[in-house]
Design an enzyme around this catalytic site. Structure first.
Site, PDB file in Angstrom:
ATOM      1  N   ARG A 149      -8.440  -7.966 -11.440  1.00  0.00           N
ATOM      2  CA  ARG A 149      -8.863  -6.557 -11.504  1.00  0.00           C
ATOM      3  C   ARG A 149     -10.373  -6.427 -11.681  1.00  0.00           C
ATOM      4  O   ARG A 149     -10.856  -5.467 -12.283  1.00  0.00           O
ATOM      5  CB  ARG A 149      -8.155  -5.794 -12.638  1.00  0.00           C
ATOM      6  CG  ARG A 149      -6.651  -5.750 -12.586  1.00  0.00           C
ATOM      7  CD  ARG A 149      -6.103  -4.802 -11.532  1.00  0.00           C
ATOM      8  NE  ARG A 149      -4.666  -4.692 -11.618  1.00  0.00           N
ATOM      9  CZ  ARG A 149      -4.011  -3.552 -11.826  1.00  0.00           C
ATOM     10  NH1 ARG A 149      -4.672  -2.430 -11.940  1.00  0.00           N
ATOM     11  NH2 ARG A 149      -2.702  -3.543 -11.900  1.00  0.00           N
ATOM     12  N   TYR A 191      10.066  -2.453  -9.800  1.00  0.00           N
ATOM     13  CA  TYR A 191       9.536  -1.109  -9.488  1.00  0.00           C
ATOM     14  C   TYR A 191      10.503  -0.325  -8.601  1.00  0.00           C
ATOM     15  O   TYR A 191      10.754   0.847  -8.798  1.00  0.00           O
ATOM     16  CB  TYR A 191       8.177  -1.224  -8.786  1.00  0.00           C
ATOM     17  CG  TYR A 191       7.029  -1.479  -9.725  1.00  0.00           C
ATOM     18  CD1 TYR A 191       6.366  -2.692  -9.750  1.00  0.00           C
ATOM     19  CD2 TYR A 191       6.611  -0.484 -10.619  1.00  0.00           C
ATOM     20  CE1 TYR A 191       5.324  -2.928 -10.628  1.00  0.00           C
ATOM     21  CE2 TYR A 191       5.565  -0.704 -11.500  1.00  0.00           C
ATOM     22  CZ  TYR A 191       4.927  -1.934 -11.507  1.00  0.00           C
ATOM     23  OH  TYR A 191       3.900  -2.169 -12.390  1.00  0.00           O
ATOM     24  N   ASP A 199      -3.091  -3.666  -3.258  1.00  0.00           N
ATOM     25  CA  ASP A 199      -2.197  -3.508  -4.407  1.00  0.00           C
ATOM     26  C   ASP A 199      -0.849  -4.127  -4.076  1.00  0.00           C
ATOM     27  O   ASP A 199      -0.504  -4.295  -2.893  1.00  0.00           O
ATOM     28  CB  ASP A 199      -2.025  -2.044  -4.812  1.00  0.00           C
ATOM     29  CG  ASP A 199      -1.362  -1.958  -6.167  1.00  0.00           C
ATOM     30  OD1 ASP A 199      -2.038  -2.207  -7.174  1.00  0.00           O
ATOM     31  OD2 ASP A 199      -0.138  -1.734  -6.205  1.00  0.00           O
TER      32      ASP A 199
HETATM   33  O1  LIG Z   1      -6.619   4.448 -10.382  1.00  0.00           O
HETATM   34  C1  LIG Z   1      -7.246   3.721  -9.584  1.00  0.00           C
HETATM   35  O2  LIG Z   1      -8.391   3.917  -9.177  1.00  0.00           O
HETATM   36  C2  LIG Z   1      -6.519   2.502  -9.057  1.00  0.00           C
HETATM   37  C3  LIG Z   1      -6.078   1.569 -10.203  1.00  0.00           C
HETATM   38  C4  LIG Z   1      -5.617   0.330  -9.478  1.00  0.00           C
HETATM   39  C5  LIG Z   1      -4.297   0.068  -9.016  1.00  0.00           C
HETATM   40  N1  LIG Z   1      -4.263  -1.113  -8.350  1.00  0.00           N
HETATM   41  C6  LIG Z   1      -5.532  -1.607  -8.333  1.00  0.00           C
HETATM   42  C7  LIG Z   1      -6.400  -0.744  -9.039  1.00  0.00           C
HETATM   43  C8  LIG Z   1      -7.853  -0.960  -9.297  1.00  0.00           C
HETATM   44  C9  LIG Z   1      -8.045  -1.129 -10.812  1.00  0.00           C
HETATM   45  O3  LIG Z   1      -7.258  -1.920 -11.409  1.00  0.00           O
HETATM   46  O4  LIG Z   1      -8.879  -0.428 -11.363  1.00  0.00           O
HETATM   47  C10 LIG Z   1      -5.933  -2.831  -7.565  1.00  0.00           C
HETATM   48  C11 LIG Z   1      -5.197  -4.069  -7.887  1.00  0.00           C
HETATM   49  N2  LIG Z   1      -3.897  -4.152  -8.307  1.00  0.00           N
HETATM   50  C12 LIG Z   1      -3.607  -5.474  -8.454  1.00  0.00           C
HETATM   51  C13 LIG Z   1      -4.731  -6.249  -8.117  1.00  0.00           C
HETATM   52  C14 LIG Z   1      -4.828  -7.753  -8.186  1.00  0.00           C
HETATM   53  C15 LIG Z   1      -5.402  -8.145  -9.556  1.00  0.00           C
HETATM   54  O5  LIG Z   1      -4.742  -7.760 -10.575  1.00  0.00           O
HETATM   55  O6  LIG Z   1      -6.483  -8.723  -9.591  1.00  0.00           O
HETATM   56  C16 LIG Z   1      -5.720  -5.372  -7.723  1.00  0.00           C
HETATM   57  C17 LIG Z   1      -7.055  -5.734  -7.114  1.00  0.00           C
HETATM   58  C18 LIG Z   1      -8.103  -5.881  -8.192  1.00  0.00           C
HETATM   59  C19 LIG Z   1      -9.423  -6.330  -7.587  1.00  0.00           C
HETATM   60  O7  LIG Z   1      -9.629  -6.277  -6.362  1.00  0.00           O
HETATM   61  O8  LIG Z   1     -10.262  -6.764  -8.404  1.00  0.00           O
HETATM   62  C20 LIG Z   1      -2.303  -6.027  -8.745  1.00  0.00           C
HETATM   63  C21 LIG Z   1      -1.331  -5.204  -9.457  1.00  0.00           C
HETATM   64  N3  LIG Z   1      -1.049  -3.869  -9.240  1.00  0.00           N
HETATM   65  C22 LIG Z   1      -0.001  -3.543 -10.047  1.00  0.00           C
HETATM   66  C23 LIG Z   1       0.405  -4.694 -10.742  1.00  0.00           C
HETATM   67  C24 LIG Z   1       1.540  -4.798 -11.698  1.00  0.00           C
HETATM   68  C25 LIG Z   1       1.237  -4.055 -12.938  1.00  0.00           C
HETATM   69  O9  LIG Z   1       0.170  -4.306 -13.552  1.00  0.00           O
HETATM   70  O10 LIG Z   1       2.035  -3.182 -13.211  1.00  0.00           O
HETATM   71  C26 LIG Z   1      -0.437  -5.728 -10.382  1.00  0.00           C
HETATM   72  C27 LIG Z   1      -0.417  -7.188 -10.804  1.00  0.00           C
HETATM   73  C28 LIG Z   1      -1.668  -7.507 -11.640  1.00  0.00           C
HETATM   74  C29 LIG Z   1      -1.466  -7.137 -13.060  1.00  0.00           C
HETATM   75  O11 LIG Z   1      -0.425  -7.503 -13.596  1.00  0.00           O
HETATM   76  O12 LIG Z   1      -2.401  -6.512 -13.613  1.00  0.00           O
HETATM   77  C30 LIG Z   1       0.628  -2.183 -10.072  1.00  0.00           C
HETATM   78  C31 LIG Z   1      -0.391  -1.124 -10.360  1.00  0.00           C
HETATM   79  N4  LIG Z   1      -1.220  -0.670  -9.400  1.00  0.00           N
HETATM   80  C32 LIG Z   1      -2.059   0.252  -9.959  1.00  0.00           C
HETATM   81  C33 LIG Z   1      -1.771   0.375 -11.324  1.00  0.00           C
HETATM   82  C34 LIG Z   1      -2.601   1.219 -12.307  1.00  0.00           C
HETATM   83  C35 LIG Z   1      -2.059   2.602 -12.483  1.00  0.00           C
HETATM   84  C36 LIG Z   1      -2.980   3.330 -13.451  1.00  0.00           C
HETATM   85  O13 LIG Z   1      -2.966   2.944 -14.668  1.00  0.00           O
HETATM   86  O14 LIG Z   1      -3.723   4.204 -12.996  1.00  0.00           O
HETATM   87  C37 LIG Z   1      -0.683  -0.463 -11.576  1.00  0.00           C
HETATM   88  C38 LIG Z   1       0.065  -0.641 -12.859  1.00  0.00           C
HETATM   89  C39 LIG Z   1      -0.803  -1.145 -13.964  1.00  0.00           C
HETATM   90  O15 LIG Z   1      -1.898  -1.697 -13.660  1.00  0.00           O
HETATM   91  O16 LIG Z   1      -0.372  -0.991 -15.076  1.00  0.00           O
HETATM   92  C40 LIG Z   1      -3.116   0.950  -9.208  1.00  0.00           C
END
Ligand SMILES: O=C(O)CCc1c2[nH]c(c1CC(=O)O)Cc1[nH]c(c(CC(=O)O)c1CCC(=O)O)Cc1[nH]c(c(CC(=O)O)c1CCC(=O)O)Cc1[nH]c(c(CCC(=O)O)c1CC(=O)O)C2
Length: 346
Positions: A31, A155, A80
């Site tokens: 992330r 999910y 994602d």
């Molecule tokens: O709101 C935004 O702008 C998007 C947030 C965002 C998401 N995917 C994202 C990002 C970028 C970031 O982390 O800031 C982008 C994202 N999601 C993920 C990755 C890979 C990594 O973690 O490096 C990435 C890429 C990060 C990068 O490029 O540095 C993978 C991901 N999405 C997800 C999961 C499973 C999980 O964590 O539930 C997971 C597995 C990684 C982990 O366990 O942290 C599902 C997901 N996607 C997302 C969320 C956040 C929802 C929220 O709280 O707003 C969630 C759930 C969560 O993180 O709790 C959306």
């Protein structure tokens, strides 16, 4: 693995993945792109998460932001875990502050058929975005990724994030044929999603089984391991594979049976203990993401403790023990990268 392994690499990250000695311990952060960066918030204005993930120029810019800012040894593709599900027509949204939400949860025999195979032409933006990135990244490798079948299935079955995964576990036990139907189709989708990224130029992949820690070892081996193994099989002969889960201290050995070359360790188990249990594995991790919010002295001390604990491992890639927290100060992550590079320069 392809014969590329025979050619020494300039990349400390790829060298470590291959068990070679790098010029310094490589560091990247799960992330690392995203909400912790002011420049991310600027470029994301007015687009939904899934729109951003399917806009190649935006994906490339967002992926590059932490590479430019921190000088990390690897980029992780900004996508994602639910992108491939949306690509095959599953009605899934990413709700800010909540996470992935599935409009019609998957629970019956008929629901299994809703999961068709992923075709590369479902995700042309993945190929295009990685094409842009490979040009801009130069020697810095790009890590592709996918969510593991168990985490994705949770999910789909729960309909969104869940603390206890109760509906998922109940379905597993009462209708194993439905469970394996859903999970095996997800394994094929994940495997193809990883293959498309590698084909386009990703030089490593990570499979995230964020929620596998909710399973006992026996249930993990019966219901999750076969499908994670299948998901990773598709890229087995081409790039190093990293496998990571959260709260998976009791599953470390079982998760290596997927064949992944690198074991991601979360922040709950010290790396010296993990190294004793996985003596022939490269370890990745495992600073607690919350510690990055501490003062600089504490942060450096904890970073040194991770480096010290990793000394007994076959190889080490420095990372956090889970994703960067949105409220993280980017200057702190820059401090960690520079310290790890200085402290481990050979
Ligand atoms: O709101 C935004 O702008 C998007 C947030 C965002 C998401 N995917 C994202 C990002 C970028 C970031 O982390 O800031 C982008 C994202 N999601 C993920 C990755 C890979 C990594 O973690 O490096 C990435 C890429 C990060 C990068 O490029 O540095 C993978 C991901 N999405 C997800 C999961 C499973 C999980 O964590 O539930 C997971 C597995 C990684 C982990 O366990 O942290 C599902 C997901 N996607 C997302 C969320 C956040 C929802 C929220 O709280 O707003 C969630 C759930 C969560 O993180 O709790 C959306």
């Amino acid at each position: 693995m392809s014969n590329a392994a025979a050619v020494p690499t300039a990349s400390p990250f790829l060298a470590s993945c291959r068990g070679e000695t790098p010029v310094h311990t490589p560091v990247w952060f799960m992330r690392q792109a995203g909400r912790s960066l002011p420049e991310y918030k600027q470029v994301r204005e007015g687009t939904t998460m899934l729109e951003a993930c399917s806009t190649p120029e935006l994906v490339a810019e967002i992926t590059m932001q932490p590479v430019r800012r921190y000088g990390v040894d690897a980029a992780i593709f900004f996508s994602d875990i639910v992108v491939p599900l949306a690509a095959i027509g599953v009605d899934v949204k990413i709700v800010p502050g909540v996470g992935p939400v599935v409009a019609e949860p998957f629970r019956t025999e008929d629901d299994v058929k809703r999961l068709r195979n992923l075709d590369p032409c479902d995700v042309p933006y993945i190929t295009e975005a990685i094409g842009l990135l490979v040009k801009e990244l130069g020697d810095t490798p790009l890590i592709g990724f996918a969510g593991a079948p168990f985490t994705l299935a949770s999910y789909l079955i729960e309909g969104g994030p869940s603390r206890d995964h109760a509906k998922t576990k109940a379905l597993m036990k009462s209708r194993p044929e439905i469970w394996h139907g859903i999970a095996s189709r997800l394994a094929a989708i994940c495997g193809e999603f990883l293959r498309v990224q590698v084909e386009a130029g990703a030089q490593a992949v990570q499979l995230f089984d964020s929620w596998a820690g909710a399973l006992s070892e026996a249930d993990y081996r019966r219901f999750a391991l076969p499908h994670s193994t299948a998901a990773l099989m598709g890229v087995a002969q081409s790039v190093p594979r990293i496998h990571f889960g959260v709260g998976t201290g009791h599953l470390l050995e079982a998760m290596t049976e997927t064949g992944a070359e690198v074991s991601g360790v979360d922040f709950r188990i010290p790396l010296d203990q993990a190294a004793k249990r996985l003596p022939d594995k490269i370890l990745q991790g495992n600073l607690d993401p919350a510690v990055v919010l501490a003062d600089d002295d504490a942060l450096i001390a904890e970073t040194d403790a991770v480096l010290e604990a990793a000394k007994g491992a076959k190889g080490h890639i420095f990372n956090l023990g889970h994703g960067v927290l949105p409220e993280t100060d980017p200057a702190k992550l820059k401090l960690v990268v520079d310290h790890v590079h200085e402290a481990t320069a050979r």
